[in-house]
Write a protein that holds these residues in place. Structure first.
Motif, PDB file in Angstrom:
ATOM      1  N   GLN A   2       7.802 -10.519  -9.060  1.00  0.00           N
ATOM      2  CA  GLN A   2       7.964 -10.221  -7.645  1.00  0.00           C
ATOM      3  C   GLN A   2       8.836  -8.981  -7.513  1.00  0.00           C
ATOM      4  N   LYS A   4      10.745  -6.337  -4.854  1.00  0.00           N
ATOM      5  CA  LYS A   4      11.208  -6.117  -3.482  1.00  0.00           C
ATOM      6  C   LYS A   4      11.403  -4.622  -3.292  1.00  0.00           C
ATOM      7  N   ILE A   5      10.829  -4.100  -2.214  1.00  0.00           N
ATOM      8  CA  ILE A   5      10.902  -2.680  -1.905  1.00  0.00           C
ATOM      9  C   ILE A   5      11.664  -2.531  -0.600  1.00  0.00           C
ATOM     10  N   ARG A   6      12.736  -1.789  -0.628  1.00  0.00           N
ATOM     11  CA  ARG A   6      13.502  -1.512   0.591  1.00  0.00           C
ATOM     12  C   ARG A   6      13.062  -0.168   1.139  1.00  0.00           C
ATOM     13  N   LEU A   7      12.781  -0.137   2.416  1.00  0.00           N
ATOM     14  CA  LEU A   7      12.285   1.076   3.064  1.00  0.00           C
ATOM     15  C   LEU A   7      13.334   1.631   4.019  1.00  0.00           C
ATOM     16  N   TYR A   8      13.416   2.948   4.061  1.00  0.00           N
ATOM     17  CA  TYR A   8      14.353   3.623   4.950  1.00  0.00           C
ATOM     18  C   TYR A   8      13.637   4.780   5.634  1.00  0.00           C
ATOM     19  N   LYS A  12      10.167   3.370   6.703  1.00  0.00           N
ATOM     20  CA  LYS A  12      10.459   2.188   7.522  1.00  0.00           C
ATOM     21  C   LYS A  12       9.750   2.283   8.873  1.00  0.00           C
ATOM     22  N   ASP A  17       8.672  -2.014   8.902  1.00  0.00           N
ATOM     23  CA  ASP A  17       9.510  -3.047   8.299  1.00  0.00           C
ATOM     24  C   ASP A  17      10.515  -2.390   7.375  1.00  0.00           C
ATOM     25  N   SER A  18      11.595  -3.086   7.090  1.00  0.00           N
ATOM     26  CA  SER A  18      12.610  -2.525   6.204  1.00  0.00           C
ATOM     27  C   SER A  18      12.439  -2.998   4.764  1.00  0.00           C
ATOM     28  N   GLU A  19      11.575  -3.980   4.545  1.00  0.00           N
ATOM     29  CA  GLU A  19      11.332  -4.485   3.184  1.00  0.00           C
ATOM     30  C   GLU A  19       9.884  -4.900   3.003  1.00  0.00           C
ATOM     31  N   LEU A  20       9.401  -4.696   1.801  1.00  0.00           N
ATOM     32  CA  LEU A  20       8.103  -5.214   1.390  1.00  0.00           C
ATOM     33  C   LEU A  20       8.330  -6.041   0.134  1.00  0.00           C
ATOM     34  N   GLU A  21       7.539  -7.071  -0.056  1.00  0.00           N
ATOM     35  CA  GLU A  21       7.556  -7.810  -1.311  1.00  0.00           C
ATOM     36  C   GLU A  21       6.150  -7.775  -1.878  1.00  0.00           C
TER      37      GLU A  21
END
Length: 72
Positions: A2, A4-8, A12, A17-21
């Motif tokens: 799994q 986790k991708i944090r977006l800025y 974003k 969204d600020s996160e994708l999994e």
């Protein structure tokens, strides 16, 4: 595995969204992840990636908190 991708910033706003999994097979590479995002977000991906899946503009990509270029 799994991931986790944090977006800025622009990413974003574009993806809303600020996160994708994302679930990837073991042994997958960063290239596999980029290709997967390109397929799942095809409409938006053109803003980030060219037709060869190269990143269009400067983007910080961290793997485990480290710059992806320094991770073996």
């Amino acid at each position: 595995m799994q991931v986790k991708i944090r977006l800025y910033g622009h990413a974003k706003r574009l993806l809303g969204d600020s996160e994708l999994e994302v679930r990837l097979d073991g042994g997958s590479t960063l290239r596999d992840l980029i290709d997967r995002i390109g397929r799942e977000y095809e409409k938006e991906a053109g803003q980030f990636f060219d037709p060869a899946s190269n990143i269009r503009f400067p983007m910080m990509i961290l793997v485990g908190g480290k710059d992806h270029r320094s991770v073996g």
